[in-house]
Scaffold this active site. Structure first.
Site, PDB file in Angstrom:
ATOM      1  N   PRO A   2       0.819  -1.197   0.000  1.00 12.80           N
ATOM      2  CA  PRO A   2       0.000   0.000   0.000  1.00 12.80           C
ATOM      3  C   PRO A   2       0.859   1.256   0.000  1.00 12.80           C
ATOM      4  O   PRO A   2       1.966   1.252   0.505  1.00 12.80           O
ATOM      5  CB  PRO A   2      -0.777  -0.104   1.310  1.00 12.80           C
ATOM      6  CG  PRO A   2      -0.352  -1.329   2.003  1.00 12.80           C
ATOM      7  CD  PRO A   2       0.849  -1.850   1.316  1.00 12.80           C
ATOM      8  N   GLU A   3       0.302   2.298  -0.586  1.00 12.44           N
ATOM      9  CA  GLU A   3       1.009   3.559  -0.628  1.00 12.44           C
ATOM     10  C   GLU A   3       0.404   4.504   0.417  1.00 12.44           C
ATOM     11  O   GLU A   3      -0.390   4.093   1.241  1.00 12.44           O
ATOM     12  CB  GLU A   3       0.916   4.134  -2.048  1.00 12.44           C
ATOM     13  CG  GLU A   3       1.543   3.170  -3.064  1.00 12.44           C
ATOM     14  CD  GLU A   3       1.599   3.708  -4.478  1.00 12.44           C
ATOM     15  OE1 GLU A   3       1.412   4.928  -4.659  1.00 12.44           O
ATOM     16  OE2 GLU A   3       1.841   2.927  -5.400  1.00 12.44           O
TER      17      GLU A   3
END
Ligand SMILES: [Zn+2]
Length: 274
Positions: A2-3
């Site tokens: 995930p960013e």
């Protein structure tokens, strides 16, 4: 993945539920995700600790306790989840870290591929670690001038520089592709040759795209789910990422894809991004 938007989404949910809660017990299924702490030191520290706050810095979820800071950097498939019921066998299987809270809920770090990182840091160790991170793109204190100065120091491809966590944090591959397309900048162009005006436009686009992704609870291309187990919605809003061969939403020419810039998938429009 995930960013930044995905970690922000997890953190916002947890920040409304965890502060004030005490961890009554903790269990760890694999210790290969630990950095700088042994399993026994982590579990002993967590047991009995009271959670004070939950925040995000870069792509780290920071769970501050009255003892140390639990800093989790989710890997590709990592997620922080809160369960208000017992976990199923399938859920336990991928739960790397499980913390039972004093209200009966479970705080779980789930990581199917087990490539995230778990740290247990005192304030000084966190300060040393965080000193290597660039500014937050959504921080209003980051001016367009500072942003341009930081990027223009490098002759590397602007996409690589934009994703360098020492330059600015939290812009991963999906959002870098989207922001460069929106700002009409060729992803392979040396950062030092992009005008300050255009970099100002890039910062605006980074902010708009990250804010839209947070508002959609992040992007679910692989295993990402929010802290309540729901997929994010930003994948419905992407313009170029994953769309090789589709018409560019701006000019109608075909979106191209290459791995030549940074070994990651780069999507761009050769007409709009010259
Ligand atoms: Zn185009």
């Amino acid at each position: 993945m995930p960013e930044l938007p995905e970690v922000e989404t997890m953190v916002r949910t947890l920040a409304g539920a965890l502060p004030g809660r005490r961890i009554v017990r903790a269990a760890l299924s694999h210790d290969n995700l630990l950095d700088g702490v042994s399993a026994s030191a982590l579990l002993g520290g967590l047991r009995g600790a009271t959670i004070r706050a939950v925040q995000r810095r870069a792509k780290h979820a920071l769970i501050a306790t009255d003892r140390r800071l639990l800093a989790i950097q989710p890997g590709m498939s990592g997620a922080l989840l809160l369960y208000r019921r017992p976990l199923s066998a399938a859920e336990r299987r991928y739960a790397v870290l499980r913390c039972r809270l004093d209200d009966g809920a479970w705080l779980v770090y789930r990581d199917v591929r087990r490539i995230g990182t778990i740290r247990w840091l005192d304030a000084a160790a966190w300060q040393r670690y965080a000193a290597r991170l660039g500014p937050e793109p959504l921080d209003p204190a980051l001016s367009a001038g500072d942003f341009a100065d930081r990027l223009r120091r490098s002759r590397s491809a602007i996409k690589k520089v934009l994703m360098d966590q020492r330059v600015v944090v939290g812009v991963g591959n999906i959002y870098a592709n989207e922001a460069l397309w929106a700002a009409k900048i060729h992803p392979a162009r040396p950062a030092s040759t992009v005008s300050r005006e255009r970099l100002g436009r890039l910062l605006d686009q980074v902010r708009t795209i990250l804010a839209a992704a947070i508002a959609s609870d992040g992007t679910s291309f692989r295993d990402y789910v929010t802290a309540t187990g729901e997929p994010g919605g930003f994948q419905e809003l992407v313009q170029v990422y994953g769309r090789a061969g589709d018409p560019c939403p701006r000019c109608g020419r075909k979106i191209r894809m290459t791995h030549d810039i940074d070994q990651r998938s780069t999507f761009w429009c050769a007409f709009c991004q010259r």
